[in-house]
Enzyme design. Structure first.
Site, PDB file in Angstrom:
ATOM      1  N   ARG A  42     -13.605  -8.822   1.818  1.00 51.69           N
ATOM      2  CA  ARG A  42     -12.208  -8.537   1.476  1.00 51.69           C
ATOM      3  C   ARG A  42     -11.333  -9.772   1.730  1.00 51.69           C
ATOM      4  O   ARG A  42     -10.510 -10.153   0.896  1.00 51.69           O
ATOM      5  CB  ARG A  42     -11.681  -7.352   2.303  1.00 51.69           C
ATOM      6  CG  ARG A  42     -12.329  -5.998   2.002  1.00 51.69           C
ATOM      7  CD  ARG A  42     -11.904  -5.454   0.640  1.00 51.69           C
ATOM      8  NE  ARG A  42     -10.465  -5.395   0.502  1.00 51.69           N
ATOM      9  CZ  ARG A  42      -9.702  -4.370   0.927  1.00 51.69           C
ATOM     10  NH1 ARG A  42     -10.254  -3.319   1.481  1.00 51.69           N
ATOM     11  NH2 ARG A  42      -8.385  -4.390   0.740  1.00 51.69           N
ATOM     12  N   HIS A  91      -7.125   0.390  -6.666  1.00 48.69           N
ATOM     13  CA  HIS A  91      -7.397  -0.398  -5.459  1.00 48.69           C
ATOM     14  C   HIS A  91      -8.088  -1.708  -5.883  1.00 48.69           C
ATOM     15  O   HIS A  91      -9.235  -1.970  -5.540  1.00 48.69           O
ATOM     16  CB  HIS A  91      -8.281   0.403  -4.491  1.00 48.69           C
ATOM     17  CG  HIS A  91      -8.272  -0.120  -3.083  1.00 48.69           C
ATOM     18  ND1 HIS A  91      -7.471  -1.162  -2.668  1.00 48.69           N
ATOM     19  CD2 HIS A  91      -8.988   0.256  -1.991  1.00 48.69           C
ATOM     20  CE1 HIS A  91      -7.686  -1.390  -1.380  1.00 48.69           C
ATOM     21  NE2 HIS A  91      -8.602  -0.555  -0.945  1.00 48.69           N
ATOM     22  N   ARG A 117       0.884  -1.180   0.000  1.00 52.98           N
ATOM     23  CA  ARG A 117       0.000   0.000   0.000  1.00 52.98           C
ATOM     24  C   ARG A 117       0.910   1.215   0.000  1.00 52.98           C
ATOM     25  O   ARG A 117       1.698   1.428   0.932  1.00 52.98           O
ATOM     26  CB  ARG A 117      -0.913   0.006   1.229  1.00 52.98           C
ATOM     27  CG  ARG A 117      -1.641   1.336   1.389  1.00 52.98           C
ATOM     28  CD  ARG A 117      -2.764   1.301   2.396  1.00 52.98           C
ATOM     29  NE  ARG A 117      -3.911   0.587   1.884  1.00 52.98           N
ATOM     30  CZ  ARG A 117      -5.168   0.742   2.319  1.00 52.98           C
ATOM     31  NH1 ARG A 117      -5.432   1.604   3.279  1.00 52.98           N
ATOM     32  NH2 ARG A 117      -6.151   0.048   1.802  1.00 52.98           N
ATOM     33  N   GLN A 150      -9.830  -4.223  -3.426  1.00 54.34           N
ATOM     34  CA  GLN A 150     -11.168  -3.801  -3.021  1.00 54.34           C
ATOM     35  C   GLN A 150     -12.209  -4.237  -4.062  1.00 54.34           C
ATOM     36  O   GLN A 150     -13.274  -4.753  -3.722  1.00 54.34           O
ATOM     37  CB  GLN A 150     -11.188  -2.276  -2.864  1.00 54.34           C
ATOM     38  CG  GLN A 150     -12.547  -1.707  -2.512  1.00 54.34           C
ATOM     39  CD  GLN A 150     -13.005  -2.088  -1.119  1.00 54.34           C
ATOM     40  OE1 GLN A 150     -12.276  -1.914  -0.157  1.00 54.34           O
ATOM     41  NE2 GLN A 150     -14.200  -2.625  -1.003  1.00 54.34           N
ATOM     42  N   ASP A 186     -17.354   6.364  -2.330  1.00 50.12           N
ATOM     43  CA  ASP A 186     -16.100   6.325  -1.553  1.00 50.12           C
ATOM     44  C   ASP A 186     -15.929   7.715  -0.953  1.00 50.12           C
ATOM     45  O   ASP A 186     -16.667   8.657  -1.288  1.00 50.12           O
ATOM     46  CB  ASP A 186     -14.930   5.971  -2.494  1.00 50.12           C
ATOM     47  CG  ASP A 186     -13.590   5.880  -1.784  1.00 50.12           C
ATOM     48  OD1 ASP A 186     -13.566   5.739  -0.537  1.00 50.12           O
ATOM     49  OD2 ASP A 186     -12.538   5.954  -2.472  1.00 50.12           O
ATOM     50  N   CYS A 233     -16.634   1.322   0.103  1.00 50.51           N
ATOM     51  CA  CYS A 233     -15.429   0.550   0.443  1.00 50.51           C
ATOM     52  C   CYS A 233     -15.000   0.761   1.891  1.00 50.51           C
ATOM     53  O   CYS A 233     -14.257  -0.048   2.432  1.00 50.51           O
ATOM     54  CB  CYS A 233     -14.303   0.897  -0.516  1.00 50.51           C
ATOM     55  SG  CYS A 233     -13.860   2.634  -0.477  1.00 50.51           S
TER      56      CYS A 233
HETATM   57  N1  NVA Z   1      -9.973   6.447  -2.069  1.00 52.78           N
HETATM   58  C1  NVA Z   1      -9.601   6.139  -0.706  1.00 52.78           C
HETATM   59  C2  NVA Z   1      -9.823   4.689  -0.428  1.00 52.78           C
HETATM   60  C3  NVA Z   1      -9.592   4.280   0.990  1.00 52.78           C
HETATM   61  C4  NVA Z   1      -9.793   2.816   1.205  1.00 52.78           C
HETATM   62  C5  NVA Z   1      -8.146   6.530  -0.482  1.00 52.78           C
HETATM   63  O1  NVA Z   1      -7.310   6.314  -1.379  1.00 52.78           O
HETATM   64  O2  NVA Z   1      -7.839   7.053   0.585  1.00 52.78           O
HETATM   65  N1   CP Z   2     -11.357  -0.161   2.084  1.00 53.82           N
HETATM   66  C1   CP Z   2     -10.106  -0.159   2.538  1.00 53.82           C
HETATM   67  O1   CP Z   2      -9.134  -0.407   1.829  1.00 53.82           O
HETATM   68  O2   CP Z   2     -10.004   0.116   3.881  1.00 53.82           O
HETATM   69  P1   CP Z   2      -8.667   0.378   4.688  1.00 53.82           P
HETATM   70  O3   CP Z   2      -8.102   1.689   4.227  1.00 53.82           O
HETATM   71  O4   CP Z   2      -9.094   0.417   6.129  1.00 53.82           O
HETATM   72  O5   CP Z   2      -7.709  -0.747   4.429  1.00 53.82           O
END
Ligand code: NVA
Ligand code: CP
Length: 294
Positions: free
Chosen positions: A279, A127, A100, A130, A211, A251
């Protein structure tokens, strides 16, 4: 060559549907696979996470493996060790690595320089982990209708989550419509349709998805984003335009009262909390698929 999962485009329709079918099997029998017995998987988190960390770490354990969670401040990467050298070292210790991070280029380089599968646990642009759970949740909610007979409307920021839904949705045959305000659109090349009209997107859809309006890394433009995205809130009124049995998805993490109303987030028509659980099941199927190549 190891398999990777960087954008989701690595899977064709047949592989994706097989992976989803496997995810449902693993949900029904969580302890039935020992695909990672005797193996370790590295999980590198350069950004915060609740669901992704939990679901991958618990999923690896359920597959009989060991997860090593790494944070950048604890790695020599933070002191200038190269991604290529990090990839070489990881390849000698673990069976796969999830990352990540912000830049997609980082995971691309890790995949190019190492000899083990690399999977995306969220980047600035994608992502896909997800999206696997999202498709699985749709199948669960509509067991008698294949994905290529369903329509999903994503309402909000054309971000990493929207892009992965468009890419993997198209691969699965799902109709994906993305409704975003000017300046926050998703590029057409990612698949699906685009509109700036949330009501038009919602009309007749089987699922409404949103989201956060302020993703990790977007904090400096938070006020502009909230102003532009305010007409794109998911609530009961918008859901009333969708199909009678339509569901709401998100999500998470959610900001009730911002991108989604609290009534919908905790109401009867959401599948959001199933989606979060899924997930783990979907990613276990992904790990099996990735390791099948190694
Ligand atoms: N679009 C959000 C998703 C979090 C799971 C982000 O990138 O922060
Ligand atoms: N949806 C998702 O990826 O959640 P987190 O940021 O908590 O991992």
């Amino acid at each position: 060559m190891p398999r990777h999962f960087l954008t989701g485009q690595e899977l064709d329709r047949e592989q994706l549907l097989a992976l989803l079918a496997r995810a449902h099997q693993l949900k029904a029998a969580p302890g039935s696979s020992d695909a990672l017995a005797g193996k370790s998987v590295a999980l590198i988190f350069e950004k915060p996470s609740t669901r992704t960390r939990l679901s991958y770490e618990v999923g690896v354990t359920e597959l009989g493996g060991h997860a090593v969670v790494l944070r950048p401040g604890e790695m020599q990467l933070s002191r200038g060790e190269s991604i290529a050298d990090t990839a070489r070292v990881l390849s000698g210790q673990v069976a796969a690595v999830g990352v990540r991070t912000g830049p997609d280029a980082l995971i691309e380089e890790l995949a190019a320089e190492g000899s083990i599968p690399v999977f995306n646990m969220l980047t600035e642009l994608h992502h896909p982990s997800q999206a696997l759970a999202d498709l699985m949740t749709l199948q669960e909610a509509f067991p008698d209708r294949p994905l290529d007979e369903l329509r999903l409307a994503y309402i909000g920021d054309g971000n990493n989550v929207a892009r992965s839904l468009a890419i993997l949705g198209e691969a699965a045959g799902l109709e994906v419509v993305v409704a975003s305000p000017q300046g926050y659109e998703l590029e057409p090349e990612s698949g699906g349709e685009r509109t700036s009209d949330p009501q038009a997107a919602a009309a007749g859809s089987d699922a409404l998805y949103t989201d956060v309006w302020v993703s990790m890394g977007d904090e400096q433009t938070a006020d502009q984003r909230r102003a532009a995205l305010a007409p794109y809130r998911l609530d009961d009124e918008l859901l009333s335009l969708a199909a009678d049995d339509a569901i709401a998805l998100h999500c998470l993490p959610a900001h009730p009262g911002e991108e989604i109303s609290a009534e919908l987030l905790y109401g009867k028509r959401q599948r959001i909390w199933d989606q979060a659980e899924n997930r783990r099941h979907a990613q276990k199927a992904l790990l099996e698929w990735l390791l099948a190549s190694a």
